[in-house]
Design a protein around this motif. Structure first.
Motif, PDB file in Angstrom:
ATOM      1  N   LEU A   1      32.270  51.391  66.993  1.00  0.00           N
ATOM      2  CA  LEU A   1      32.980  52.923  66.392  1.00  0.00           C
ATOM      3  C   LEU A   1      33.071  54.079  67.445  1.00  0.00           C
ATOM      4  CD1 LEU A   1      31.374  53.147  63.005  1.00  0.00           C
ATOM      5  CD2 LEU A   1      34.215  52.217  64.134  1.00  0.00           C
ATOM      6  N   LYS A   2      32.766  53.909  68.881  1.00  0.00           N
ATOM      7  CA  LYS A   2      32.494  54.925  70.187  1.00  0.00           C
ATOM      8  C   LYS A   2      34.111  54.449  70.135  1.00  0.00           C
ATOM      9  CE  LYS A   2      28.219  55.847  71.472  1.00  0.00           C
ATOM     10  NZ  LYS A   2      28.049  56.921  71.704  1.00  0.00           N
ATOM     11  N   ASP A   3      35.001  53.745  70.105  1.00  0.00           N
ATOM     12  CA  ASP A   3      36.336  54.267  70.637  1.00  0.00           C
ATOM     13  C   ASP A   3      37.381  53.369  69.492  1.00  0.00           C
ATOM     14  OD1 ASP A   3      38.103  54.273  71.759  1.00  0.00           O
ATOM     15  OD2 ASP A   3      38.336  53.286  73.977  1.00  0.00           O
ATOM     16  N   ALA A   4      37.313  53.869  68.464  1.00  0.00           N
ATOM     17  CA  ALA A   4      37.977  53.392  67.634  1.00  0.00           C
ATOM     18  C   ALA A   4      39.681  53.026  67.744  1.00  0.00           C
ATOM     19  CB  ALA A   4      37.914  53.891  66.079  1.00  0.00           C
ATOM     20  N   ASP A   5      40.387  53.759  68.527  1.00  0.00           N
ATOM     21  CA  ASP A   5      41.748  54.320  68.848  1.00  0.00           C
ATOM     22  C   ASP A   5      42.029  52.370  69.386  1.00  0.00           C
ATOM     23  OD1 ASP A   5      41.904  56.437  67.806  1.00  0.00           O
ATOM     24  OD2 ASP A   5      41.647  57.830  69.827  1.00  0.00           O
ATOM     25  N   TYR A   6      40.729  52.189  70.079  1.00  0.00           N
ATOM     26  CA  TYR A   6      41.418  51.165  71.329  1.00  0.00           C
ATOM     27  C   TYR A   6      41.505  50.348  70.775  1.00  0.00           C
ATOM     28  CZ  TYR A   6      40.763  47.299  74.911  1.00  0.00           C
ATOM     29  OH  TYR A   6      40.218  46.198  75.801  1.00  0.00           O
TER      30      TYR A   6
ATOM     31  N   ALA B   1      36.200  58.084  75.299  1.00  0.00           N
ATOM     32  CA  ALA B   1      37.094  58.154  73.995  1.00  0.00           C
ATOM     33  C   ALA B   1      36.287  59.175  73.167  1.00  0.00           C
ATOM     34  CB  ALA B   1      36.134  56.234  73.541  1.00  0.00           C
ATOM     35  N   TRP B   2      37.459  59.332  71.615  1.00  0.00           N
ATOM     36  CA  TRP B   2      37.355  60.073  71.082  1.00  0.00           C
ATOM     37  C   TRP B   2      35.356  60.577  70.818  1.00  0.00           C
ATOM     38  CZ3 TRP B   2      39.664  64.723  71.677  1.00  0.00           C
ATOM     39  CH2 TRP B   2      40.956  64.475  72.422  1.00  0.00           C
ATOM     40  N   GLY B   3      35.217  59.060  70.108  1.00  0.00           N
ATOM     41  CA  GLY B   3      34.060  59.358  69.320  1.00  0.00           C
ATOM     42  C   GLY B   3      32.928  59.926  70.077  1.00  0.00           C
ATOM     43  N   LYS B   4      33.109  59.315  71.543  1.00  0.00           N
ATOM     44  CA  LYS B   4      32.125  60.123  72.558  1.00  0.00           C
ATOM     45  C   LYS B   4      31.515  61.570  72.824  1.00  0.00           C
ATOM     46  CE  LYS B   4      32.428  55.668  74.714  1.00  0.00           C
ATOM     47  NZ  LYS B   4      32.357  54.977  75.561  1.00  0.00           N
ATOM     48  N   LEU B   5      33.287  61.933  72.748  1.00  0.00           N
ATOM     49  CA  LEU B   5      33.496  63.208  73.165  1.00  0.00           C
ATOM     50  C   LEU B   5      32.508  64.334  71.573  1.00  0.00           C
ATOM     51  CD1 LEU B   5      34.218  65.590  74.882  1.00  0.00           C
ATOM     52  CD2 LEU B   5      36.364  65.256  74.321  1.00  0.00           C
TER      53      LEU B   5
ATOM     54  N   GLN C   1      30.474  63.432  69.862  1.00  0.00           N
ATOM     55  CA  GLN C   1      29.344  63.876  69.409  1.00  0.00           C
ATOM     56  C   GLN C   1      28.093  64.073  70.306  1.00  0.00           C
ATOM     57  OE1 GLN C   1      28.456  59.212  70.791  1.00  0.00           O
ATOM     58  NE2 GLN C   1      26.415  59.089  68.977  1.00  0.00           N
ATOM     59  N   ALA C   2      28.733  64.423  71.541  1.00  0.00           N
ATOM     60  CA  ALA C   2      28.438  66.230  72.354  1.00  0.00           C
ATOM     61  C   ALA C   2      28.795  66.633  71.552  1.00  0.00           C
ATOM     62  CB  ALA C   2      29.030  65.373  74.013  1.00  0.00           C
ATOM     63  N   MET C   3      29.624  67.275  71.314  1.00  0.00           N
ATOM     64  CA  MET C   3      29.674  68.674  70.725  1.00  0.00           C
ATOM     65  C   MET C   3      28.745  68.518  69.726  1.00  0.00           C
ATOM     66  SD  MET C   3      34.148  69.102  70.680  1.00  0.00           S
ATOM     67  CE  MET C   3      35.131  69.141  71.542  1.00  0.00           C
ATOM     68  N   ASP C   4      28.862  67.760  68.761  1.00  0.00           N
ATOM     69  CA  ASP C   4      28.062  67.860  67.531  1.00  0.00           C
ATOM     70  C   ASP C   4      26.519  67.881  67.692  1.00  0.00           C
ATOM     71  OD1 ASP C   4      28.482  67.794  64.591  1.00  0.00           O
ATOM     72  OD2 ASP C   4      26.809  66.241  64.802  1.00  0.00           O
ATOM     73  N   TYR C   5      25.963  67.442  69.223  1.00  0.00           N
ATOM     74  CA  TYR C   5      25.097  67.472  69.700  1.00  0.00           C
ATOM     75  C   TYR C   5      24.141  68.722  70.088  1.00  0.00           C
ATOM     76  CZ  TYR C   5      24.831  62.447  67.969  1.00  0.00           C
ATOM     77  OH  TYR C   5      24.515  62.024  66.967  1.00  0.00           O
ATOM     78  N   GLY C   6      25.274  69.432  70.613  1.00  0.00           N
ATOM     79  CA  GLY C   6      25.051  71.035  70.929  1.00  0.00           C
ATOM     80  C   GLY C   6      25.437  70.940  72.408  1.00  0.00           C
ATOM     81  N   ALA C   7      25.241  69.917  73.210  1.00  0.00           N
ATOM     82  CA  ALA C   7      25.979  70.148  74.779  1.00  0.00           C
ATOM     83  C   ALA C   7      26.685  71.296  75.356  1.00  0.00           C
ATOM     84  CB  ALA C   7      26.140  68.641  74.754  1.00  0.00           C
TER      85      ALA C   7
END
Ligand code: F0G
Length: 450
Positions: free
Chosen positions: A398-403, A182-186, A188-194
């Protein structure tokens, strides 16, 4: 009870090793199975030297009033039961845990079960139960001097890992199945710098690859094969027991993916029982999606003795896992407690999720399997009306709002998936309506919606 001496015990062959001796993939060198953290000091204490349950319960509750970060964490306020660090100064915390336990009166009334509660692990700092495990294993990574950490993920583990790594000042590597999280999770990983790698394989393929990578480079593996993750993830069991004044509920229901969470909760309740803090264990039941149900098949074929991996498909992407690593540990949790393992359809998941939403809670799709599973257990007559049931909601809505939006727009499910459930689904859908910008037009939309 500061026996800061833990060891790792192989779940398969029983071999015991020092924590620092574990291989990078956390597999036993002798038999290839996973390890569990064990505290030999506990068993050696006798008589007056045993921990005083009353004193521990008082201390844990008291810490909630403290302004110390360690005490404010719902994981580390129970630190007497997870002495995995040489120095608690190494703890990396975002004040995880201490999540709410909500009563579900409408669901309880509809099912005719007295007491249904939701333990909402989606109310953790990064929006999922993974935070409770990540604070524990990330602290170990920091204490052991690693500079890089990594995980394969269906999204939530990577979000949690990236956040805790950033807090610890460590670098993180994420492997995710391309297009299947899900986009919400992806985000987060980007935002936290992974460093995030999307791979053209499924979750199981990502984990296999990462297992090879950590053997070649000094990168600390943070999937739930890492036994320290489960030490953190056992603490919601303590919170649940505490919330019921240490008289545990009859039944705790969890989603099953890689099966770390059910294993951890089983360990948590077992340890409370062994230490005399609770008088009995609740049943622990594990629910999978029908298209990602290797443990359900294992129970049907061999009572959980062997497991055949499956190719996994479900819109509940968090549990889209066909070859769960911790299946033996989860099997023990179910069998030790007299719980069940069953699966639910895509439509049942969607309906249960909407029903939880209508209670004002909401959760991500994987979490909703718990309510769908409870309905099935109730229909089979194995849950008595007088029972107290806790559903573990693992992720935030909100992790998977698209669903959620697809469900309410009516574009989520195919017609053949909803046969016999059309009326129920229609009654739950709340699509947004386009309305003229006048009071009369807006008020007109309320007609017939008492
Ligand atoms: N619910 C959610 C929201 C999850 O993210 C997961 C697992 C599960 C349930 C299943 O828990 O694996 O311990 O049985 N998510 C992992 C991830 C695999 O990568 O985020 P499990």
């Amino acid at each position: 009870m500061n026996d800061n001496l833990h060891q790792l015990r192989c779940f398969g062959c029983g071999a015991r090793i020092d924590g620092a001796e574990a291989q990078p993939d956390f597999r036993c060198a002798l038999c290839g199975d996973l390890f569990e953290v064990e505290y030999p000091g506990w068993g050696q204490r006798r008589g007056n030297d045993r921990p005083n349950p009353g004193a521990l319960k008082w201390l844990w509750r008291e810490r909630r009033c403290s302004s110390e970060a360690l005490d404010q964490s719902g994981v580390w306020r129970f630190r007497e039961l997870l002495p995995i660090l040489q120095n608690f100064g190494n703890v990396v915390t975002l004040r995880e845990g201490n999540t709410p336990l909500y009563h579900l009166p409408r669901t309880a009334k509809a099912l005719g079960i007295d007491q249904i509660f939701a333990k909402h692990q989606g109310m953790n700092p990064t929006g999922s139960f993974k935070d409770t495990g990540m604070t524990a294993a990330m602290s170990v990574a920091l204490e052991r001097g690693f500079q890089w950490v990594a995980c394969a993920s269906t999204g939530n583990t990577s979000a949690a890992m990236a956040a805790y790594a950033a807090r610890a000042g460590l670098r993180s590597l994420v492997l995710i199945p391309e297009g299947k999280i899900a986009w919400g999770k992806l985000s987060q990983a980007m935002d936290y710098g992974a460093v995030t790698c999307q791979l053209p394989v499924d979750f199981d393929g990502c984990l296999r690859l990462l297992t090879e990578i950590v053997k070649e480079a000094p990168i600390y593996l943070l999937n739930s094969v890492n036994p320290y993750r489960l030490e953190g993830q056992k603490t919601p069991a303590f919170e649940i027991a505490e919330a019921f004044d240490w008289n545990v509920p009859d039944h705790v229901i969890v989603p099953g993916g890689n099966l770390g969470n059910s294993s951890a909760l089983g360990k948590g309740f077992r340890e409370l029982h062994e230490l005399g803090l609770i008088a009995r264990m609740p049943r622990i039941s594990v629910i999978q999606a029908e298209g990602a149900n290797p443990l359900v098949r294992s129970f049907a074929a061999s009572q959980g003795a062997t497991l055949e991996p499956v190719e996994a498909h479900t819109r509940a992407t968090a549990i889209r896992i066909g070859n769960p690593a911790s299946w033996r540990k989860a099997t023990r949790a179910i069998q030790d407690t007299g719980g069940w393992c069953l699966d639910v359809t895509e439509a049942e998941i969607a309906v249960a999720k909407a029903e939880l939403g209508a209670e004002g809670l909401g959760c991500e799709p994987a979490s909703a399997v718990t309510l769908a599973g409870l309905k099935k257990l109730h229909a089979r007559g194995v849950v008595a009306p007088g029972e107290t049931v806790v559903l573990v909601l693992t992720g935030h809505t909100l992790k998977d709002a698209d669903y959620t939006i697809d469900f309410h727009r009516g574009t989520l499910l195919k017609e053949e998936e909803t046969v016999g459930m059309e009326a129920k689904i229609d009654s739950l859908r709340r699509n947004a309506v386009a309305v003229e910008a006048t009071p009369a037009a807006v008020l007109a939309t309320l007609k017939g919606r008492a």
